[in-house]
Scaffold this active site. Structure first.
Site, PDB file in Angstrom:
ATOM      1  CD  GLU A 535       1.837  -6.427  -4.407  1.00  0.00           C
ATOM      2  OE1 GLU A 535       1.696  -6.973  -3.293  1.00  0.00           O
ATOM      3  OE2 GLU A 535       1.381  -6.906  -5.456  1.00  0.00           O
ATOM      4  CG  ASP A 567      -6.797  -2.909   0.154  1.00  0.00           C
ATOM      5  OD1 ASP A 567      -7.826  -3.062  -0.510  1.00  0.00           O
ATOM      6  OD2 ASP A 567      -6.742  -2.223   1.185  1.00  0.00           O
ATOM      7  N   GLY A 568      -5.923  -2.947  -3.439  1.00  0.00           N
ATOM      8  CA  GLY A 568      -6.588  -2.418  -4.618  1.00  0.00           C
ATOM      9  C   GLY A 568      -7.948  -1.826  -4.349  1.00  0.00           C
ATOM     10  CG  ASP A 585      -1.297 -10.543 -11.396  1.00  0.00           C
ATOM     11  OD1 ASP A 585      -0.712  -9.879 -12.252  1.00  0.00           O
ATOM     12  OD2 ASP A 585      -1.051 -11.743 -11.173  1.00  0.00           O
TER      13      ASP A 585
END
Length: 786
Positions: A535, A567-568, A585
């Site tokens: 997140e 960040d992912g 998500d």
């Protein structure tokens, strides 16, 4: 010939902004798009500019062939730009060694990211920073500030052209490498012309600083001017995103208007240069007044947008952007004019004891160092501490104080005192967040929570509409989660479907926490031993844990959950961990920076971090995406994960699909027996799944249908971010929703894609098709009623 040099400097500015846009985007993929990483990139970029200005100033007195040195700088930057596609893979391998955590241990990973940014940007940015002091030594005549004003205005005007050219034309039509190639070609042309122009433009007498002496503490003025200018650019962007949205064109628009104000201010400064310190003092006084004036303008900014929309009635994307640009110009015109005038006036006012080029380099370095500090402290410290409104007022007070220190005459003291009194009254009378209250997004429903965090403006609203009363969680005005029926259901589906497709999921990577509904669904699977949540916003985690407990049930307290603040995509790049399931998500690809989670290269990163038999899932919206963009994303996903299924919830009208894929060959294997697990049933029921038929009715496309649908489409790639730039021009949300749903429905599956199915497949398909027909009819009715 001097006019030709100015024209070359216009082109230089255009190229420099094109380089900057592409380099910052590219480095974001390597060091991450978290605020800390982004600040590290910008600080490295501006640090190189400051060093270049200082070095050029140090050597200015020894340079005799100024135009050829300038040409060498431009050629070096252009060659570096052309080499970027070959340099980035090397840097990617280095970035992969930093680890997914930014601050563990002892902040070293963040320092490593800064060092990597400097390693890449150092040489070209030093060259770019050197160009202004070098040219001042050749084309200066009359007052030194006049020469700086002309050059600075020309270069900044070019930056406006580069911003608009790259943002509206280059990246959407040519992609990153194409845009870089065009800019580098123009840069090499500029270098060539400048090289041969050296013999044609005779060197004039050396222009010296107007005021002799050591600069000393006077350099504090340009330092503070840079600090305020960059801090306020970030503040204005934060506020305006609530009005303009978070699409990439909002950033382009704000930057272009900001730079245009700087260019015009610098050009106008020539006419007041003889007034020296008095002119600079009145410039700061006007800045303080204009910042105070921004408070009522921002409070009524929605009404301003509505009024301009009523006058111009824009019917196209271009018309809308021009209307928005005019509104932004109303807000930014006076302060940016003051910023633009302040730099050449500072060059004129600050005393110097060296050549004009050396003096300009020293002042430019101080100004840029202040800008670096503004970039660091503005978003990371000052906005969370004071809020955007408090920061506006604080900078108005600072500008008033600077005005009085520059010119302590009776009238100026009176003006300064009045401005300071105005700041104190505004600070005492205005409620906190008044400058944000004019945003339309805050006028809909009831704002329950508003937090101006370093990462963005996080809002929780209570909304009452046709769906009932529900909560919306938003970042910079963009919904990322909520409790409406369709949002609640899609969060559960995002968690359950990919885990049901895995035989025994133990390790899960969950990208984007939102309100936590997806994480809660994942946590209900007893086989899960570890869930890593990537997140980017700590504020989202705090508010979700406090205000959305009915959705996430305090899942952050689950000992199996580990949160990584990054960040992912960067987590995937830098981690060595492998996962059974990777899911994302609700992150809409049309908003600035998000499309990097929807490219072929991203999906390849996911593949490389999967355990054998692993499953990847993504949330893919139907709305605000061109059909070509939706299918480009789906094609990119399918190329990496050929066993792809597209899911759609037929139980409620909604704008979303969930796409799952694996490397395993078809048919699709699903743990149907898990639907009877008492630990999963309550959460599954919230998603509308009680029987195998309920889940089967959500299959919109199987692997065969996906392959046929995307066969003639090109994949979405990092180099060609068409989703952000082309879908970012869409104005019709419901029209795109209906168009995409219609295309998918035309290819909907008829045969079961599953290895086994313990239910009535024809009945499930009839139920799905009836829902699709009803949903499309409702959308058509809505569009006809507009």
């Amino acid at each position: 010939m001097a006019a030709l040099v100015l024209f070359l400097f216009v082109l230089s500015g255009a190229c420099a902004l094109a380089y900057q846009v592409v380099w910052v985007r590219a480095l974001g993929l390597l060091v991450g798009n978290s605020l800390w990483a982004a600040v590290a990139v910008v600080a490295a970029y501006m640090g190189g500019m400051a060093l270049g200005s200082w070095l050029a100033g140090r050597w200015a007195g020894r340079i005799r062939q100024h135009l050829r040195v300038y040409a060498a700088c431009e050629a070096l930057v252009a060659v570096w730009a052309l080499a970027t596609p070959w340099v980035l893979p090397v840097l990617t391998r280095l970035a992969a060694g930093f680890g997914p955590e930014l601050f563990r241990p002892w902040g070293l990973p963040l320092l490593g990211r800064f060092a990597l940014s400097w390693l890449f940007l150092g040489l070209p940015t030093v060259a770019l920073g050197a160009t202004l002091p070098i040219l001042v030594g050749r084309v200066g005549h009359g007052l030194l500030g006049g020469a700086v004003a002309r050059l600075y205005a020309a270069n900044t005007l070019g930056a406006v052209l580069g911003t608009v050219g790259a943002g509206f034309f280059g990246l959407p039509l040519l992609g990153e490498q194409g845009t870089m190639a065009v800019a580098a070609t123009v840069g090499l042309l500029v270098a060539t012309v400048a090289w041969f122009l050296e013999r044609l433009l005779p060197a004039g007498p050396e222009v010296m600083p107007t005021h002799a002496g050591r600069p000393g503490w006077y350099l504090l003025y340009p330092f503070l001017f840079g600090f305020v200018a960059l801090s306020l650019e970030l503040v204005w962007t934060r506020i305006l995103l609530l009005h303009l949205g978070s699409r990439v064109y909002a950033f382009v628009l704000v930057l272009a208007v900001y730079l245009l104000g700087l260019a015009l201010g610098s050009a106008l400064a020539r006419f007041v240069l003889p007034a020296g310190r008095r002119a600079l003092a009145w410039c700061q006084a006007l800045l303080a007044f204009s910042l105070l004036l921004q408070v009522p303008i921002l409070m009524g900014f929605s009404e301003l947008l509505a009024a301009l929309g009523g006058v111009f009635k824009p019917q196209s994307f271009l018309g809308l952007e021009l209307t928005l640009a005019l509104a932004v110009a109303v807000l930014l015109a006076f302060p940016t004019l003051c910023f633009g005038a302040s730099f050449p006036l500072a060059v004129e006012v600050v005393p110097g004891d060296r050549s004009g080029g050396a003096h300009t380099g020293l002042v430019a370095a101080a100004n840029t160092l202040g800008a670096i500090l503004g970039t660091l402290l503005g978003p990371l410290v000052l906005v969370p501490l004071l809020g955007t409104q408090g920061l506006l007022l604080a900078f108005a007070a600072l500008a008033a104080v600077l005005a009085v220190t520059l010119c302590s005459s009776g009238p100026m003291r009176m003006v300064g005192s009045s401005l300071l009194a105005g700041v104190l009254v505004a600070g005492a009378v205005l409620p906190r967040g008044a400058v944000l209250s004019g945003a339309g997004v805050l006028q809909e429903g009831k704002v329950e929570e508003l937090e101006e965090s370093s990462e963005g403006t996080v809002i929780v609203r209570s909304v009452q509409d046709g769906r009932g009363v529900w909560r919306s969680l938003e970042i910079n005005g963009v919904n990322v989660a909520g409790t409406s029926q369709e949002l609640w259901a899609i969060q559960r589906l995002q968690g359950h479907i990919p885990l049901l497709l895995h035989p025994y999921p133990k390790r899960v990577l969950h990208i984007g926490f939102g309100s936590g509904g997806t994480a809660w669904a994942v946590a209900q699977h007893s086989s899960v031993q570890r869930m890593v949540v990537a997140e980017i916003s700590p504020a989202v985690l705090r508010l979700a844990d406090r205000l959305f407990r009915n959705v996430n049930h305090g899942v952050l307290g689950d000992p199996r959950v580990r949160v990584v603040l990054n960040d992912g995509r960067n987590v995937l790049l830098a981690t060595q961990e492998r996962f059974d399931v990777i899911l994302s998500d609700s992150i809409h690809p049309v908003f600035a920076g998000n499309s990097s989670l929807y490219t072929r290269e991203y999906f390849q990163l996911c593949r490389d971090r999967l355990n054998p038999g692993g499953v990847v899932s993504m949330w893919l919206p139907l709305y605000s995406l061109r059909t070509d963009s939706y299918l480009a994303i789906l094609r990119a996903f399918w190329e990496v994960f050929p066993n792809t299924v597209v899911w759609y919830n037929p139980n409620v009208l909604n704008e979303f699909t969930v796409v799952t894929g694996s490397l395993s060959p078809p048919p699709v294997k699903l743990r149907w027996e898990a639907l009877a697990d008492p630990g999963l049933q309550p959460s599954l029921w919230e998603a509308g799944i009680a029987t195998p038929d309920d889940l089967a009715a959500m299959v919109l496309l199987g692997p065969e249908e996906v392959a046929r649908l995307v066969a003639n489409h090109t994949p979405h790639r990092d180099d060609f971010p068409e989703v952000e730039y082309l879908s970012g021009r869409l104005l019709d949300r419901e029209g795109s929703w209906l168009a995409n749903l219609t295309v998918l429905a035309g290819f909907r599956s008829t045969a079961s894609p599953f290895a086994s199915f313990p239910g009535d497949w024809p009945q499930a398909m009839r139920r799905r098709d009836q829902a699709l027909a009803a949903h499309r009819a409702e959308l058509a009715r809505r569009m006809a009623a507009r």
